[in-house]
Design a protein around this motif. Structure first.
Motif, short mmCIF file in Angstrom:
data_model
loop_
_atom_site.label_atom_id
_atom_site.label_comp_id
_atom_site.label_asym_id
_atom_site.label_seq_id
_atom_site.Cartn_x
_atom_site.Cartn_y
_atom_site.Cartn_z
N ALA A 262 0.81 -1.23 0.00
CA ALA A 262 0.00 0.00 0.00
C ALA A 262 0.84 1.27 0.00
O ALA A 262 0.34 2.33 -0.32
CB ALA A 262 -0.92 0.02 1.21
N CYS B 160 3.70 3.75 2.41
CA CYS B 160 3.49 4.38 3.71
C CYS B 160 2.38 5.42 3.64
O CYS B 160 1.54 5.51 4.53
CB CYS B 160 4.79 4.99 4.24
N GLY C 51 -0.04 5.43 1.52
CA GLY C 51 -1.29 4.69 1.30
C GLY C 51 -1.85 4.24 2.65
O GLY C 51 -3.06 4.30 2.88
N GLY C 52 -0.95 3.81 3.55
CA GLY C 52 -1.38 3.36 4.85
C GLY C 52 -1.80 4.51 5.74
O GLY C 52 -2.80 4.44 6.45
N ALA C 53 -1.07 5.62 5.66
CA ALA C 53 -1.30 6.71 6.61
C ALA C 53 -2.39 7.68 6.16
O ALA C 53 -3.16 8.16 6.98
CB ALA C 53 0.01 7.48 6.83
N VAL C 54 -2.44 7.97 4.88
CA VAL C 54 -3.35 9.02 4.42
C VAL C 54 -4.36 8.52 3.38
O VAL C 54 -5.54 8.83 3.44
CB VAL C 54 -2.55 10.22 3.83
N PHE C 55 -3.88 7.73 2.44
CA PHE C 55 -4.73 7.35 1.30
C PHE C 55 -5.26 5.92 1.44
O PHE C 55 -5.13 5.12 0.53
CB PHE C 55 -3.93 7.47 -0.01
N SER C 56 -5.87 5.60 2.58
CA SER C 56 -6.29 4.22 2.78
C SER C 56 -7.45 3.85 1.84
O SER C 56 -7.53 2.72 1.37
CB SER C 56 -6.66 3.97 4.24
N GLN C 57 -8.34 4.81 1.58
CA GLN C 57 -9.45 4.54 0.66
C GLN C 57 -8.92 4.20 -0.73
O GLN C 57 -9.43 3.33 -1.43
CB GLN C 57 -10.37 5.76 0.61
N THR C 58 -7.85 4.92 -1.13
CA THR C 58 -7.22 4.67 -2.43
C THR C 58 -6.67 3.25 -2.47
O THR C 58 -6.80 2.54 -3.47
CB THR C 58 -6.09 5.68 -2.67
N ALA C 59 -6.06 2.84 -1.36
CA ALA C 59 -5.50 1.48 -1.30
C ALA C 59 -6.59 0.44 -1.52
O ALA C 59 -6.40 -0.53 -2.25
CB ALA C 59 -4.80 1.27 0.04
N LEU C 60 -7.74 0.69 -0.91
CA LEU C 60 -8.87 -0.25 -1.10
C LEU C 60 -9.31 -0.30 -2.55
O LEU C 60 -9.57 -1.36 -3.11
CB LEU C 60 -10.06 0.17 -0.23
N THR D 161 5.46 -1.96 5.55
CA THR D 161 5.76 -0.62 6.10
C THR D 161 5.93 0.42 4.99
O THR D 161 4.95 0.93 4.47
CB THR D 161 7.04 -0.69 6.97
N CYS D 162 7.17 0.70 4.64
CA CYS D 162 7.49 1.80 3.71
C CYS D 162 8.59 1.30 2.78
O CYS D 162 9.33 0.38 3.13
CB CYS D 162 7.97 2.99 4.53
N LEU E 27 -0.39 14.87 -2.19
CA LEU E 27 -0.40 15.47 -0.86
C LEU E 27 0.10 16.91 -0.95
O LEU E 27 -0.44 17.83 -0.35
CB LEU E 27 0.55 14.66 0.02
#
Lengths: 243, 481
Positions: free
Chosen positions: A7, A9, A11-20, A40-41, A213
């Motif tokens: 995903a 970093c 993607g995990g921290a800010v763009f989680s909807q995008t990851a989905l 992680t990153c 971002l």
């Protein structure tokens, strides 16, 4: 087919909807997605700041985490540049080189994978719309995956892509560059936004969370009317995956 | 001439340049013109540009792999042709050689063609201190010499001034009528220059290519003033960095074919001077003496490193400057160095010490555009990143002054912590969960934490979309392990 999804970093921290949405785009093509919870990153923040020894720890963590022989799909050309190209540079002459190479060869950017490996053909379900596009620098010059993203956009029949005049110029993010040289970074993003606004489109799209971002953060500060959207959120909407 | 430039020095000059609206407009317009001229020319006339780049890269790497023997070959052949070859290990050596040549011949005024090597050694300043006037003849160099500035760009030294500003400079400094048309401005410069050319005994030039198997030097220019300095004076002195060496005319031709389109978007410049020595017996013109100063000035150190040596392939076309998104915002003076832009970031610390130029490695977003356009394929972004590793002591430890280079301990601690967390899934998830929970707090206190503060100066806080892992677990069909 099984793939790993990384995903990133952001993607995990800010763009989680995008990851989905990215995962849904893969599943739509009948691909089975494996998500390693210990991911992680890619290590760019420390690598680009010159902390090579520190970064090697992160590389080995990733290489050993994604150990099965599945493709590793990443929704960012920048991270792919790091994982498929820079990882090898970091381990040149090191005993783990072959192990790292075996990993790096399996890394794909999502659009690249959709276009070149899965050979997708999309039907556009959205209403007519005008958008513009920012090419992430590393996606363009290191992982060289912009062509695939554009090929996918060209399949969306109701989407008019208005090119930026300075499409291939850096937006000023550059990871830690944005906080190390905030004044120069701001001058860069202002120039990018000026270009975006003069296109008179509804959305600025890009397939990189870092650039977005930066661009969207600066546009919000300026109360810009143009909206920004991650390319994979946009694509998911156009092909009817919702969210 | 070298002194330490602090972070504060850089912050100050960068702020000043970014706020100079006239400078920003001039640079933007000039860089756009250079970029488009190059792009159009390559599209129309150079379908095999990529192959040409490979040939140019190979021509340079071949020489760099055995530079000592090519330099020796050059010296032998140049000497046979009647050149006097001098070696200068340091900038000071080079200046002293030139000064002594002038002094022995009673020369008080030196005519100068454009040469970045002369800028690198601080020739004009050195001569001034010794009571000798060094007069620039290149139009751009003349303009900035009149206002006591250094070149803002390695190819187009006065590109930061538009024609209206140049007209004013000529009016104030040369007593000319106020003009702004390029032809008229050229006329003023020409008239001034022609008067200056009379009576000079010694001319100084740079070198674009030193051809080892011929003992000849090749000079590229557009105005003819360079030729004036190499032919009209009794004594010609060429300053030549040792990396200017090529094996043959064929190799020089390949590089020349890369140089002119990259530099200014033309196939060839107006003047190409190939000089094979001083005036021979029975000839009517040309200098009576011709000297070549082979300048090392720490180039041998650069050559010794397995990766940095490639920076010595540079043919000084300046296209990396033209395409750099940092250079086109701040201009060359903000680098506080002779060589600005990406190539300047790479070589400045090596020539003048990383301890004196620690900050310069920050002036790059690693966008990679310089590497993409470099005609001899120098991996500039990688070399810039490697400089940062020299600062953190996690590189090869080869750049001069790296041990004494000031480096942020706070950043080091931060990066060590980052690497530790990013190498451990459990720790990473814990930190992510915390930052998700405290995101609203971050918004509240953002203005008080140094890194976030810098981000928020020009941007809003991002909207955090929340817990990825919880969402993934609930997504049907995903193997979460």
């Amino acid at each position: 087919m099984k793939v790993y999804f990384f995903a990133t970093c952001l993607g995990g921290a800010v763009f989680s909807q995008t990851a989905l949405n990215c995962i849904k785009l893969l599943q739509r093509e009948g691909v089975e997605v494996v998500f390693k919870k210990d991911q992680t990153c890619c290590g760019q923040p420390s690598y680009n700041s010159g902390y090579y020894d520190q970064t090697r720890q992160i590389v080995l963590h990733n290489v050993r985490l994604f150990k099965e022989d599945y493709p590793v799909i990443v929704p960012s050309g920048s991270c792919v540049g790091m994982m498929a190209h820079d990882y090898l540079e970091l381990f040149e002459g090191h005993k783990e080189y072959d192990e790292v190479k075996n990993f790096s060869l399996r890394v794909y950017e999502l659009a690249e994978f959709l276009d070149k490996k899965l050979e997708v053909h999309y039907t556009d379900l959205g209403a007519p719309i005008k958008v513009t596009w920012h090419s992430n620098c590393h996606a363009l010059r290191v992982s060289k995956v912009i062509e695939s993203a554009k090929k996918i956009i060209s399949q969306l029949s109701n989407v008019e892509l208005v090119p930026l005049q300075r499409e291939e110029e850096c937006c000023g993010f550059g990871g830690t560059f944005a906080v190390k040289e905030p004044e120069i970074s701001n001058a860069m993003v202002q120039e990018k936004i000026h270009d975006i606004e003069s296109r008179q489109v509804e959305y600025i799209l890009s397939a990189d969370a870092g650039c977005l971002l930066n661009i969207s953060g600066a546009m919000a500060k300026m109360r810009s009317k143009t909206k920004s959207m991650h390319f994979y959120d946009f694509l998911a909407q156009r092909v009817g995956l919702g969210a | 001439m070298t002194h330490t430039h602090t972070d504060h020095d850089y912050e100050q000059v960068i702020g000043e340049k970014l706020n100079d609206a006239q400078l920003r407009t001039n640079l933007r317009s000039a860089m756009d013109t250079l970029i488009h001229k190059r792009k159009d020319l390559l599209k129309e006339r150079y379908p095999e540009w990529e192959q040409l780049r490979t040939m140019g890269q190979n021509a340079k790497l071949k020489v760099l792999s055995k530079l000592d023997s090519f330099v020796q070959q050059f010296e032998e052949n140049a000497t046979k042709n009647g050149f006097v070859v001098h070696y200068a290990s340091t900038a000071r050596d080079a200046n002293e050689i030139i000064y002594n040549l002038a002094k022995e011949r009673g020369v008080e005024r030196i005519l100068k063609g454009k040469s970045m090597a002369s800028e690198e050694i601080g020739l004009n300043q050195y001569m001034k201190e010794k009571g000798i006037v060094a007069k620039e003849t290149d139009l751009g160099e003349l303009i900035i010499q009149l206002i006591d500035e250094h070149p803002v760009h390695i190819v187009v030294p006065a590109i930061h001034k538009n024609r209206h500003q140049v007209g004013k400079i000529f009016q104030e400094k040369l007593g000319a009528p106020l003009e702004s048309e390029p032809e008229k401005l050229n006329g003023i410069a020409r008239k001034h220059m022609r008067g200056e050319f009379e009576g000079f005994k010694m001319g100084i030039s740079g070198v674009n290519f030193a051809i080892a198997n011929e003992g000849a030097i090749w000079l590229v220019e557009n105005e003819g003033n360079g030729r004036m300095t190499t032919t009209a004076c009794d004594i010609h002195v060429a300053i030549c960095g040792i990396e200017k060496m090529v094996e043959s005319f064929e190799d020089a031709s390949i590089l020349n074919n890369l140089l002119c389109p990259s530099a200014v978007g033309v196939q060839i410049t107006c003047y190409q001077n190939i000089i094979t020595g001083p005036r021979q017996e029975g000839e009517l013109d040309g200098p009576k003496e011709a000297h070549i100063i082979l300048l090392d000035h720490n180039r041998s150190n650069i050559l010794a490193d397995e990766k940095y040596y490639r920076a010595l392939s540079c043919i000084r076309c300046g296209t990396c400057l033209n395409h750099c998104p940092v250079y086109d915002k701040i201009g060359g003076h903000a680098y506080l160095a002779t060589y600005p832009g990406p190539i300047g970031v790479v070589i400045t610390p090596q020539l003048f010490g990383l301890d004196n130029y620690a900050h310069i490695a920050n002036l790059c977003s690693l966008c990679g555009r310089c590497g993409e356009v470099c005609p001899v394929k120098i991996p500039l972004p990688e070399l810039i990143r490697d400089l940062r590793a020299e600062k953190t002591h996690e590189g090869r430890g080869v750049v001069r002054g790296y041990k004494d280079t000031k480096h942020s301990k706070l950043e080091e601690l931060g990066m060590k912590a980052f690497a530790k967390i990013a190498s451990n899934g459990t720790l990473w998830r814990a930190v992510m969960a915390l930052s998700g929970t405290f995101a609203p707090l971050g918004k509240l206190f953002g203005h008080y934490t140094p890194v976030l503060q810098k981000w928020l100066r020009y941007r809003e806080m991002p909207k955090v979309q929340g817990n990825l892992h919880a969402k993934i677990k609930n997504l049907p069909g995903v193997i979460y392990e």
